[in-house]
Design an enzyme around this catalytic site. Structure first.
Site, PDB file in Angstrom:
ATOM      1  N   THR A 265      -1.038   9.420 -14.913  1.00 33.24           N
ATOM      2  CA  THR A 265      -0.354   9.834 -16.145  1.00 33.24           C
ATOM      3  C   THR A 265       0.995  10.462 -15.778  1.00 33.24           C
ATOM      4  O   THR A 265       1.152  11.028 -14.685  1.00 33.24           O
ATOM      5  CB  THR A 265      -1.187  10.848 -16.958  1.00 33.24           C
ATOM      6  OG1 THR A 265      -1.277  12.081 -16.228  1.00 33.24           O
ATOM      7  CG2 THR A 265      -2.574  10.332 -17.264  1.00 33.24           C
ATOM      8  N   GLY A 266       1.956  10.334 -16.690  1.00 36.76           N
ATOM      9  CA  GLY A 266       3.292  10.872 -16.410  1.00 36.76           C
ATOM     10  C   GLY A 266       3.926  10.162 -15.228  1.00 36.76           C
ATOM     11  O   GLY A 266       4.590  10.782 -14.393  1.00 36.76           O
ATOM     12  N   ALA A 267       3.728   8.826 -15.177  1.00 34.93           N
ATOM     13  CA  ALA A 267       4.097   8.070 -13.977  1.00 34.93           C
ATOM     14  C   ALA A 267       5.560   7.643 -13.952  1.00 34.93           C
ATOM     15  O   ALA A 267       5.979   6.954 -13.032  1.00 34.93           O
ATOM     16  CB  ALA A 267       3.197   6.835 -13.866  1.00 34.93           C
ATOM     17  N   ASN A 268       6.342   8.046 -14.955  1.00 35.90           N
ATOM     18  CA  ASN A 268       7.749   7.593 -14.975  1.00 35.90           C
ATOM     19  C   ASN A 268       8.705   8.573 -14.309  1.00 35.90           C
ATOM     20  O   ASN A 268       9.899   8.304 -14.236  1.00 35.90           O
ATOM     21  CB  ASN A 268       8.210   7.334 -16.423  1.00 35.90           C
ATOM     22  CG  ASN A 268       8.131   8.576 -17.282  1.00 35.90           C
ATOM     23  OD1 ASN A 268       7.029   8.990 -17.633  1.00 35.90           O
ATOM     24  ND2 ASN A 268       9.249   9.179 -17.609  1.00 35.90           N
TER      25      ASN A 268
ATOM     26  N   TYR B 165       2.302  28.467 -19.979  1.00 34.44           N
ATOM     27  CA  TYR B 165       2.179  27.298 -19.086  1.00 34.44           C
ATOM     28  C   TYR B 165       1.123  27.602 -18.019  1.00 34.44           C
ATOM     29  O   TYR B 165       0.261  26.766 -17.727  1.00 34.44           O
ATOM     30  CB  TYR B 165       3.548  27.029 -18.457  1.00 34.44           C
ATOM     31  CG  TYR B 165       3.592  26.026 -17.318  1.00 34.44           C
ATOM     32  CD1 TYR B 165       3.496  24.662 -17.551  1.00 34.44           C
ATOM     33  CD2 TYR B 165       3.790  26.460 -16.002  1.00 34.44           C
ATOM     34  CE1 TYR B 165       3.586  23.752 -16.502  1.00 34.44           C
ATOM     35  CE2 TYR B 165       3.880  25.561 -14.954  1.00 34.44           C
ATOM     36  CZ  TYR B 165       3.771  24.208 -15.203  1.00 34.44           C
ATOM     37  OH  TYR B 165       3.858  23.305 -14.166  1.00 34.44           O
TER      38      TYR B 165
HETATM   39  N1  LIG Z   1       8.146  20.285 -10.366  1.00 36.80           N
HETATM   40  C1  LIG Z   1       7.509  21.333  -9.916  1.00 36.80           C
HETATM   41  O1  LIG Z   1       8.074  22.177  -9.230  1.00 36.80           O
HETATM   42  C2  LIG Z   1       6.052  21.522 -10.233  1.00 36.80           C
HETATM   43  C3  LIG Z   1       5.400  22.644  -9.696  1.00 36.80           C
HETATM   44  C4  LIG Z   1       4.040  22.814  -9.961  1.00 36.80           C
HETATM   45  C5  LIG Z   1       3.357  21.890 -10.723  1.00 36.80           C
HETATM   46  N2  LIG Z   1       4.001  20.822 -11.255  1.00 36.80           N
HETATM   47  C6  LIG Z   1       3.203  19.874 -12.065  1.00 36.80           C
HETATM   48  O2  LIG Z   1       3.483  18.554 -11.654  1.00 36.80           O
HETATM   49  C7  LIG Z   1       3.189  17.654 -12.732  1.00 36.80           C
HETATM   50  C8  LIG Z   1       4.307  16.640 -12.849  1.00 36.80           C
HETATM   51  O3  LIG Z   1       5.494  17.295 -13.252  1.00 36.80           O
HETATM   52  P1  LIG Z   1       6.909  16.971 -12.605  1.00 36.80           P
HETATM   53  O4  LIG Z   1       7.364  18.190 -11.920  1.00 36.80           O
HETATM   54  O5  LIG Z   1       6.869  15.679 -11.876  1.00 36.80           O
HETATM   55  O6  LIG Z   1       7.797  16.893 -13.948  1.00 36.80           O
HETATM   56  P2  LIG Z   1       8.522  15.689 -14.713  1.00 36.80           P
HETATM   57  O7  LIG Z   1       9.486  15.023 -13.819  1.00 36.80           O
HETATM   58  O8  LIG Z   1       9.029  16.299 -15.972  1.00 36.80           O
HETATM   59  O9  LIG Z   1       7.332  14.694 -15.042  1.00 36.80           O
HETATM   60  C9  LIG Z   1       6.363  15.019 -16.020  1.00 36.80           C
HETATM   61  C10 LIG Z   1       5.767  13.752 -16.571  1.00 36.80           C
HETATM   62  O10 LIG Z   1       4.817  14.103 -17.599  1.00 36.80           O
HETATM   63  C11 LIG Z   1       5.124  13.337 -18.760  1.00 36.80           C
HETATM   64  N3  LIG Z   1       4.716  13.987 -19.999  1.00 36.80           N
HETATM   65  C12 LIG Z   1       5.112  15.186 -20.490  1.00 36.80           C
HETATM   66  N4  LIG Z   1       4.564  15.396 -21.697  1.00 36.80           N
HETATM   67  C13 LIG Z   1       3.811  14.295 -21.984  1.00 36.80           C
HETATM   68  C14 LIG Z   1       3.004  13.892 -23.082  1.00 36.80           C
HETATM   69  N5  LIG Z   1       2.866  14.663 -24.167  1.00 36.80           N
HETATM   70  N6  LIG Z   1       2.370  12.708 -23.022  1.00 36.80           N
HETATM   71  C15 LIG Z   1       2.501  11.914 -21.949  1.00 36.80           C
HETATM   72  N7  LIG Z   1       3.256  12.223 -20.879  1.00 36.80           N
HETATM   73  C16 LIG Z   1       3.906  13.397 -20.901  1.00 36.80           C
HETATM   74  C17 LIG Z   1       6.636  13.169 -18.700  1.00 36.80           C
HETATM   75  O11 LIG Z   1       7.044  12.136 -19.566  1.00 36.80           O
HETATM   76  P3  LIG Z   1       8.533  12.131 -20.227  1.00 36.80           P
HETATM   77  O12 LIG Z   1       9.431  11.534 -19.201  1.00 36.80           O
HETATM   78  O13 LIG Z   1       8.346  11.286 -21.437  1.00 36.80           O
HETATM   79  O14 LIG Z   1       8.885  13.553 -20.544  1.00 36.80           O
HETATM   80  C18 LIG Z   1       6.818  12.845 -17.224  1.00 36.80           C
HETATM   81  O15 LIG Z   1       6.492  11.513 -16.978  1.00 36.80           O
HETATM   82  C19 LIG Z   1       2.998  18.524 -13.974  1.00 36.80           C
HETATM   83  O16 LIG Z   1       1.619  18.606 -14.276  1.00 36.80           O
HETATM   84  C20 LIG Z   1       3.533  19.882 -13.547  1.00 36.80           C
HETATM   85  O17 LIG Z   1       2.876  20.938 -14.224  1.00 36.80           O
HETATM   86  C21 LIG Z   1       5.334  20.610 -11.026  1.00 36.80           C
END
Ligand SMILES: NC(=O)c1ccc[n+]([C@@H]2O[C@H](COP(=O)([O-])OP(=O)(O)OC[C@H]3O[C@@H](n4cnc5c(N)ncnc54)[C@H](OP(=O)(O)O)[C@@H]3O)[C@@H](O)[C@H]2O)c1
Length: 292
Positions: free
Chosen positions: A17-20, A177
């Protein structure tokens, strides 16, 4: 193992999920390089199709199949429709990476009446995983729930779960969060207690503090800071590789019910081990989502 370069997952069925974007896209690329047949679950068709083309290119040598499915995880109707489509052509699921996540700076409420991060980060994945359970039980059934070290700021004991889920106990974007990321850990540990006899394994991890799009619309000071220091943050591949480590090597199939800080197993915060809290969250989430 752990690099996704050895065709070690040839023929295995994986969902992310969130693979883009970010961790999810990196994980998707590593999975297809390792030969897995992948379904990318994305919210936006436009962003999903752009990422699909990139992931297909990354996996071209492995000739893995890559598909795109669209669903907004905060919408239960979307999640149910998605699970129905998947069940029609996926007899068995080997790997499920529940990765999508939102970090908002202000309180938003979903049409079903749940705080938006709770609806997306916890309830959407809770429902999806339940609906895919038979497929997971028929395959390798390895689940990875992407949580965060922000779960350490979560406190699901400070108010009733109903008030927290509905956004009535809102206490700012970061701590709220953190509540949802604590819910990811509690869900992981409880799913082992409930589903271990179905051959399911589940682990959860902090993927690192990474250069992704998570802060792009967050108007808090911390969000601003994350955007300003973006270039100093680690590449999302670090998170993708940490996920791969948990799903790739069959000798790790007995690794379950653990929390990892990137690749190192560590203890989660104390509430994560509160079995009563986990049970209550599970029961209420069942009632809230109608998952059975
Ligand atoms: N980046 C960090 O430092 C960090 C640290 C700790 C944990 N995380 C965790 O890592 C995971 C991935 O996040 P990321 O950092 O890679 O952020 P990201 O680049 O913003 O990716 C998040 C993904 O989740 C999707 N998403 C958000 N809301 C959604 C919804 N309602 N339905 C379906 N898809 C949805 C986004 O889609 P859209 O493109 O449409 O928004 C995007 O594909 C998250 O669970 C986050 O809590 C990240």
């Amino acid at each position: 193992m752990g690099t996704g370069d050895h065709m070690s997952l040839k023929g295995q069925i994986a969902l992310v999920t969130g693979a883009n974007s970010g961790v999810g896209k990196s994980t998707a690329e590593l999975l297809v390089r390792a030969g897995a047949d992948l379904t990318m679950i994305c919210r936006s068709r436009e962003r999903g199709e752009a990422a699909l083309a990139e992931v297909q290119r990354a996996g071209a040598a492995a000739s893995a199949e890559v598909r795109l499915e669209i669903a907004d995880l905060s919408r239960p109707a979307d999640v149910r429709a998605l699970a129905g489509r998947l069940a029609a052509w996926l007899p068995a699921i080997d790997i499920l990476v529940n990765n999508a996540g939102a970090w908002l700076h202000r309180r938003e409420i979903s049409p079903e009446g749940f705080e938006m991060m709770f609806a997306t980060n916890h309830l959407g994945h809770f429902l999806l995983t339940h609906l895919l359970l038979d497929g997971l039980a028929a395959g390798r059934g390895r689940i990875v729930n992407v949580s965060s070290d922000a779960h350490r700021y979560g406190d699901l004991r400070r108010a009733g779960l109903e008030a927290i889920a509905r956004g009535d106990a809102w206490r700012g974007g970061f701590k709220s969060y953190g509540d949802t990321k604590l819910a990811n850990v509690l869900f992981t540990f409880e799913s082992i207690r409930r589903w271990e006899d179905r051959g399911i394994t589940a682990n959860t991890l902090h993927p690192g503090t990474l250069r992704t799009r998570i802060a792009r619309r967050n108007r808090s000071t911390l969000g601003l800071l994350m955007r300003m220091t973006r270039s100093l943050l680690t590449r999302p591949e670090i998170g993708g590789r940490a996920v791969m480590r948990l799903v790739e090597d069959p000798s790790r199939d007995d690794v379950t019910g653990r929390y990892f800080k990137v690749e190192e197993e560590v203890r989660a915060q104390a509430q994560a081990y509160d079995a009563d809290l986990a049970r209550e969250l599970w029961e209420r989430s069942l009632a809230w989502t109608g998952a059975a």
